[in-house]
Design a protein around this motif. Sequence first.
Motif, PDB file in Angstrom:
ATOM      1  N   LEU A  54       0.833  -1.205   0.000  1.00  0.00           N
ATOM      2  CA  LEU A  54       0.000   0.000   0.000  1.00  0.00           C
ATOM      3  C   LEU A  54       0.867   1.254   0.000  1.00  0.00           C
ATOM      4  O   LEU A  54       0.680   2.164  -0.817  1.00  0.00           O
ATOM      5  N   LEU A  55       1.839   1.324   0.901  1.00  0.00           N
ATOM      6  CA  LEU A  55       2.690   2.503   1.015  1.00  0.00           C
ATOM      7  C   LEU A  55       3.592   2.673  -0.202  1.00  0.00           C
ATOM      8  O   LEU A  55       3.964   3.797  -0.546  1.00  0.00           O
ATOM      9  N   ALA A  56       3.938   1.566  -0.849  1.00  0.00           N
ATOM     10  CA  ALA A  56       4.810   1.623  -2.030  1.00  0.00           C
ATOM     11  C   ALA A  56       4.034   1.874  -3.316  1.00  0.00           C
ATOM     12  O   ALA A  56       4.631   2.007  -4.390  1.00  0.00           O
ATOM     13  N   GLY A  57       2.712   1.934  -3.214  1.00  0.00           N
ATOM     14  CA  GLY A  57       1.895   2.162  -4.401  1.00  0.00           C
ATOM     15  C   GLY A  57       1.841   0.972  -5.337  1.00  0.00           C
ATOM     16  O   GLY A  57       1.544   1.118  -6.529  1.00  0.00           O
ATOM     17  N   GLU A  58       2.097  -0.224  -4.815  1.00  0.00           N
ATOM     18  CA  GLU A  58       2.109  -1.425  -5.646  1.00  0.00           C
ATOM     19  C   GLU A  58       0.727  -2.071  -5.767  1.00  0.00           C
ATOM     20  O   GLU A  58       0.541  -2.987  -6.571  1.00  0.00           O
ATOM     21  N   ILE A  59      -0.210  -1.606  -4.959  1.00  0.00           N
ATOM     22  CA  ILE A  59      -1.543  -2.183  -4.959  1.00  0.00           C
ATOM     23  C   ILE A  59      -2.555  -1.066  -4.743  1.00  0.00           C
ATOM     24  O   ILE A  59      -2.278  -0.108  -4.014  1.00  0.00           O
ATOM     25  N   GLU A  60      -3.692  -1.161  -5.396  1.00  0.00           N
ATOM     26  CA  GLU A  60      -4.757  -0.187  -5.196  1.00  0.00           C
ATOM     27  C   GLU A  60      -5.635  -0.656  -4.046  1.00  0.00           C
ATOM     28  O   GLU A  60      -6.076  -1.813  -4.031  1.00  0.00           O
ATOM     29  N   VAL A  61      -5.870   0.215  -3.081  1.00  0.00           N
ATOM     30  CA  VAL A  61      -6.645  -0.151  -1.898  1.00  0.00           C
ATOM     31  C   VAL A  61      -7.801   0.825  -1.723  1.00  0.00           C
ATOM     32  O   VAL A  61      -7.599   2.040  -1.746  1.00  0.00           O
ATOM     33  N   GLU A  62      -8.981   0.287  -1.558  1.00  0.00           N
ATOM     34  CA  GLU A  62     -10.166   1.089  -1.291  1.00  0.00           C
ATOM     35  C   GLU A  62     -10.651   0.730   0.113  1.00  0.00           C
ATOM     36  O   GLU A  62     -11.340  -0.266   0.305  1.00  0.00           O
ATOM     37  N   LEU A  63     -10.227   1.537   1.095  1.00  0.00           N
ATOM     38  CA  LEU A  63     -10.633   1.277   2.472  1.00  0.00           C
ATOM     39  C   LEU A  63     -12.044   1.793   2.699  1.00  0.00           C
ATOM     40  O   LEU A  63     -12.368   2.924   2.326  1.00  0.00           O
ATOM     41  N   THR A  64     -12.875   0.968   3.294  1.00  0.00           N
ATOM     42  CA  THR A  64     -14.299   1.249   3.457  1.00  0.00           C
ATOM     43  C   THR A  64     -14.693   0.962   4.899  1.00  0.00           C
ATOM     44  O   THR A  64     -14.285  -0.058   5.449  1.00  0.00           O
ATOM     45  N   PRO A  65     -15.473   1.839   5.536  1.00  0.00           N
ATOM     46  CA  PRO A  65     -15.953   1.523   6.891  1.00  0.00           C
ATOM     47  C   PRO A  65     -16.595   0.134   6.909  1.00  0.00           C
ATOM     48  O   PRO A  65     -17.303  -0.252   5.975  1.00  0.00           O
ATOM     49  N   GLN A  66     -16.351  -0.603   7.978  1.00  0.00           N
ATOM     50  CA  GLN A  66     -16.750  -2.014   7.993  1.00  0.00           C
ATOM     51  C   GLN A  66     -18.260  -2.213   7.817  1.00  0.00           C
ATOM     52  O   GLN A  66     -18.701  -3.094   7.055  1.00  0.00           O
ATOM     53  N   GLY A  67     -19.052  -1.397   8.474  1.00  0.00           N
ATOM     54  CA  GLY A  67     -20.494  -1.520   8.313  1.00  0.00           C
ATOM     55  C   GLY A  67     -20.946  -1.188   6.903  1.00  0.00           C
ATOM     56  O   GLY A  67     -21.856  -1.823   6.356  1.00  0.00           O
ATOM     57  N   THR A  68     -20.290  -0.189   6.302  1.00  0.00           N
ATOM     58  CA  THR A  68     -20.600   0.178   4.922  1.00  0.00           C
ATOM     59  C   THR A  68     -20.226  -0.957   3.978  1.00  0.00           C
ATOM     60  O   THR A  68     -20.976  -1.291   3.051  1.00  0.00           O
ATOM     61  N   LEU A  69     -19.061  -1.574   4.207  1.00  0.00           N
ATOM     62  CA  LEU A  69     -18.634  -2.700   3.372  1.00  0.00           C
ATOM     63  C   LEU A  69     -19.651  -3.833   3.446  1.00  0.00           C
ATOM     64  O   LEU A  69     -20.048  -4.397   2.413  1.00  0.00           O
ATOM     65  N   ALA A  70     -20.081  -4.160   4.660  1.00  0.00           N
ATOM     66  CA  ALA A  70     -21.060  -5.235   4.829  1.00  0.00           C
ATOM     67  C   ALA A  70     -22.360  -4.908   4.100  1.00  0.00           C
ATOM     68  O   ALA A  70     -22.953  -5.774   3.436  1.00  0.00           O
ATOM     69  N   GLU A  71     -22.808  -3.663   4.199  1.00  0.00           N
ATOM     70  CA  GLU A  71     -24.070  -3.288   3.557  1.00  0.00           C
ATOM     71  C   GLU A  71     -23.929  -3.216   2.037  1.00  0.00           C
ATOM     72  O   GLU A  71     -24.875  -3.550   1.300  1.00  0.00           O
ATOM     73  N   LYS A  72     -22.763  -2.809   1.534  1.00  0.00           N
ATOM     74  CA  LYS A  72     -22.539  -2.792   0.090  1.00  0.00           C
ATOM     75  C   LYS A  72     -22.643  -4.210  -0.487  1.00  0.00           C
ATOM     76  O   LYS A  72     -23.194  -4.426  -1.574  1.00  0.00           O
ATOM     77  N   ILE A  73     -22.114  -5.182   0.255  1.00  0.00           N
ATOM     78  CA  ILE A  73     -22.176  -6.582  -0.186  1.00  0.00           C
ATOM     79  C   ILE A  73     -23.606  -7.110  -0.059  1.00  0.00           C
ATOM     80  O   ILE A  73     -24.129  -7.753  -0.974  1.00  0.00           O
ATOM     81  N   ARG A  74     -24.244  -6.826   1.064  1.00  0.00           N
ATOM     82  CA  ARG A  74     -25.625  -7.291   1.265  1.00  0.00           C
ATOM     83  C   ARG A  74     -26.554  -6.716   0.203  1.00  0.00           C
ATOM     84  O   ARG A  74     -27.400  -7.421  -0.363  1.00  0.00           O
ATOM     85  N   ALA A  75     -26.379  -5.413  -0.088  1.00  0.00           N
ATOM     86  CA  ALA A  75     -27.203  -4.769  -1.103  1.00  0.00           C
ATOM     87  C   ALA A  75     -26.977  -5.400  -2.472  1.00  0.00           C
ATOM     88  O   ALA A  75     -27.927  -5.617  -3.234  1.00  0.00           O
ATOM     89  N   GLY A  76     -25.718  -5.698  -2.781  1.00  0.00           N
ATOM     90  CA  GLY A  76     -25.420  -6.344  -4.053  1.00  0.00           C
ATOM     91  C   GLY A  76     -26.135  -7.671  -4.197  1.00  0.00           C
ATOM     92  O   GLY A  76     -26.685  -7.990  -5.257  1.00  0.00           O
ATOM     93  N   GLY A  77     -26.154  -8.436  -3.128  1.00  0.00           N
ATOM     94  CA  GLY A  77     -26.836  -9.725  -3.154  1.00  0.00           C
ATOM     95  C   GLY A  77     -28.341  -9.590  -3.238  1.00  0.00           C
ATOM     96  O   GLY A  77     -29.028 -10.480  -3.752  1.00  0.00           O
ATOM     97  N   ALA A  78     -28.878  -8.471  -2.750  1.00  0.00           N
ATOM     98  CA  ALA A  78     -30.327  -8.245  -2.748  1.00  0.00           C
ATOM     99  C   ALA A  78     -30.809  -7.527  -4.001  1.00  0.00           C
ATOM    100  O   ALA A  78     -32.002  -7.284  -4.154  1.00  0.00           O
ATOM    101  N   GLY A  79     -29.879  -7.166  -4.893  1.00  0.00           N
ATOM    102  CA  GLY A  79     -30.262  -6.463  -6.114  1.00  0.00           C
ATOM    103  C   GLY A  79     -30.536  -4.990  -5.916  1.00  0.00           C
ATOM    104  O   GLY A  79     -31.201  -4.352  -6.737  1.00  0.00           O
ATOM    105  N   ILE A  80     -30.029  -4.422  -4.824  1.00  0.00           N
ATOM    106  CA  ILE A  80     -30.192  -2.994  -4.539  1.00  0.00           C
ATOM    107  C   ILE A  80     -28.932  -2.282  -5.029  1.00  0.00           C
ATOM    108  O   ILE A  80     -27.831  -2.568  -4.547  1.00  0.00           O
TER     109      ILE A  80
END
Length: 229
Positions: free
Chosen positions: A88-114
């Motif tokens: 991450l610090l060396a810029g060798e990988i792209e990282v999208e840090l997301t609040p944990q609750g938001t990450l969980a809801e983004k996945i749940r919504a994807g599965g629910a078609g929202i």
Amino acid sequence: MKKIYTDFVEAVEGIQDGMTLMVGGFGLCGIPENLIQALAEKGTKDLTIISNNCGVDDWGLGLLLQNKQIKKIIASYVGENKEFERQLLAGEIEVELTPQGTLAEKIRAGGAGIPAFFTPAGVGTPIEEGKEVRMFNGKEYLLEEALTADVSLIRAFKADKMGNLVYRKTARNFNAMMAAAGKVTIAETEEIVEIGDLDPNFIHSPGIYVQALIQGEQEKRIERRTTRG
């Protein structure tokens, strides 16, 4: 009847370079460790990984990091993984840090078609950058888009041959929602039982979400062992 594999490398054969994968688990709890090892052995690269974190240096998704197989990771936590931090610090990988609750809801919504939802998490922080902000009842909310994946790799405790899954205790974590959000879901399970052996009242993931199964033993490593003197 779902497709049941007996070889882990064969189970991940359809995963190609550049795909987006969801990988279940929280730390090392409930990770599909044998499927991850098979993917490391296969050498598939340029992967986008959606997971709570990225394992540890020598186990779980950390194996894919070591092999430089991950192009981007969407996660909530860098955790104990020094190689993840270094890349991450060396810029060798792209990282999208997301609040944990938001990450969980983004996945749940994807599965629910929202396709998207509003949340107050991240307002006034760098997470807000580039996102729509809207006021509801005098409070600001961010628009977050749902997540889906080409393939979800998950870990269950028991499965029947129709792909119905049961998770064990906290190993359920992200696995159930990821099972619903993958176009193809491959479940690594400790036991496969006959149809009808699972109580329908206690099934966590219906078999309609699962395309393939494989049974295997897990090491179940402990991420950080803490003992009392």
